[in-house]
Design a protein around this motif. Structure first.
Motif, PDB file in Angstrom:
ATOM      1  N   HIS A 173     -21.776   0.613 -24.612  1.00  0.00           N
ATOM      2  CA  HIS A 173     -21.712   2.051 -24.346  1.00  0.00           C
ATOM      3  C   HIS A 173     -22.104   2.258 -22.891  1.00  0.00           C
ATOM      4  O   HIS A 173     -22.437   1.304 -22.194  1.00  0.00           O
ATOM      5  CB  HIS A 173     -22.682   2.818 -25.255  1.00  0.00           C
ATOM      6  N   CYS A 208     -21.537   9.434 -23.396  1.00  0.00           N
ATOM      7  CA  CYS A 208     -21.240   8.011 -23.384  1.00  0.00           C
ATOM      8  C   CYS A 208     -20.001   7.850 -22.514  1.00  0.00           C
ATOM      9  O   CYS A 208     -19.022   8.553 -22.693  1.00  0.00           O
ATOM     10  CB  CYS A 208     -20.956   7.476 -24.779  1.00  0.00           C
ATOM     11  N   CYS A 212     -15.951   3.245 -26.866  1.00  0.00           N
ATOM     12  CA  CYS A 212     -16.725   2.431 -27.813  1.00  0.00           C
ATOM     13  C   CYS A 212     -16.255   2.587 -29.247  1.00  0.00           C
ATOM     14  O   CYS A 212     -16.899   2.097 -30.161  1.00  0.00           O
ATOM     15  CB  CYS A 212     -18.204   2.771 -27.682  1.00  0.00           C
ATOM     16  N   HIS A 216     -15.982   7.864 -29.621  1.00  0.00           N
ATOM     17  CA  HIS A 216     -16.588   7.708 -28.289  1.00  0.00           C
ATOM     18  C   HIS A 216     -16.746   9.048 -27.570  1.00  0.00           C
ATOM     19  O   HIS A 216     -17.797   9.359 -27.006  1.00  0.00           O
ATOM     20  CB  HIS A 216     -15.730   6.750 -27.451  1.00  0.00           C
TER      21      HIS A 216
HETATM   22 CU1  CUA Z   1     -20.540   4.969 -26.963  1.00  0.00          CU
HETATM   23 CU2  CUA Z   1     -18.522   5.554 -25.896  1.00  0.00          CU
END
Ligand code: CUA
Length: 348
Positions: A173, A208, A212, A216
């Motif tokens: 991340h 973030c 991910c 996300h």
């Molecule tokens: Cu955790 Cu993008």
């Protein structure tokens, strides 16, 4: 063709305006509105590189148009001009100038990069704050030295460097509070460090910044900067909560029992560290549910009933009415609301 170009130009301009309004529309989510020394440094360097780029563009275009005008084919030019090959002076000039320009960018970048990675306060600083950050799909864990853990919202004191050590449990991340500073990856098995400082108290939005998984884009968090006194009070209250298991308020006893039965295996409500889900020690203080939903009772119930409706691919299991009745849900929500240390001071 002309028409198409004119329209694409207009569209491009509108797109830029739209993007910029997006930056300023979201509260404190703009790197162009720095609220701390690190963000200021990034902003200043961005402007510096913008000036350098503008300078290069201007010079190149000026020479370009000068040459087009001066050496264009004129009336009566019916022969090839004199052919030349190579020019040492020119070669050196257009090698040295970019090197100098790059040096102007390189030196402050390197100094800043090393400064920002500093993981320890200078020795003469007392009470420096150190916070461990852990990225999870799709939430953030903040462990404090005083032995408690906060989820989704990280509190820091204002006007001083706060030192973060960053890590992740599942995938990579990236921890980013645009109004305060640069982003840094959180990588499983690797400890990264970063400090941030907020000039003024306030709530700063975090994101973030590394793809991910399906949710996300929803892996938001808040950084809440308090005056040092308020921060110390908050730490004291959170540390005191870290020992409390039973609710102090008997009216939420039923909700506590529902929680013990259904939620406790993933969510801690006291103490340090976390199980598989966010620690809820101060859930009642949070601005949002799951990092981005308004913290209303309706949203909270809908979230618990089916988290995947809101954050695809998250690890929380759904709780349909066959698991938690509507009555039990009301009591659970009341219990969760009672988990706070700031008496709704965050509500905005
Ligand atoms: Cu955790 Cu993008």
């Amino acid at each position: 063709m002309k028409q198409v170009k004119a329209w694409s130009g207009r569209f491009g301009f509108l797109a830029v305006i739209f993007l910029l309004s997006g930056c300023f529309g979201n509260e404190n989510l703009s790197a162009l509105d720095p609220k701390g020394p690190q963000a200021q440094w990034i902003y200043d360097n961005m402007i510096l590189s913008l000036y350098i780029m503008a300078f290069v563009t201007l010079v190149v275009f000026a020479i370009f148009f000068y040459i087009i005008a001066k050496f264009r084919r004129k009336e009566g030019d019916n022969e090839y001009p004199k052919q030349v090959h190579g020019s040492t002076v020119l070669e050196i000039t257009w090698t040295v100038i970019p090197i100098l320009l790059l040096l102007v960018l390189f030196v402050p970048t390197i100094i800043g990069t090393f400064d920002f990675a500093e993981s320890q306060a200078p020795e003469d600083v007392e009470d420096a704050v150190y916070i461990d950050v852990t990225g999870h799909q799709y939430w953030w864990q903040f462990d404090y030295e005083e032995g408690f853990t906060a989820g989704q919202e990280v509190y820091i004191p204002t006007g001083e460097r706060v030192y973060f050590t960053l890590n992740a449990t599942d995938v990579i991340h990236s921890f980013w509070v645009p109004a305060l500073g640069g982003k840094i990856d959180t990588v499983p098995g690797i400890e990264n460090t970063l400090w941030l400082e907020a000039d003024e108290p306030g709530t700063y939005m975090g994101k973030c910044a590394e793809l991910c998984g399906p949710s996300h884009a929803l892996m938001d968090f808040k950084l809440i900067a308090l005056e040092r006194d308020d921060y110390d009070q908050w730490v004291e209250d959170m540390a005191a909560k870290a020992d409390v298991e039973q609710p102090e308020d008997s009216s939420v006893q039923q909700g506590y029992e529902v929680f013990q039965e259904n939620c406790i295996s993933c969510h801690a409500v006291s103490g340090p560290g976390s199980a598989s889900g966010p620690t809820l020690t101060n859930f009642g203080d949070r601005n949002t549910i799951a990092g981005y939903l308004d913290n209303t009772d309706e949203q909270l119930k809908a979230w618990i009933r089916n988290p995947d409706d809101f954050k695809q691919g998250n690890n929380m299991v759904p709780f349909p009415e066959s698991e938690i009745s509507e009555d039990e849900m009301d009591s659970l929500v009341a219990y969760l609301r009672s988990l706070n240390v700031r008496d709704g001071e965050n509500a905005e």
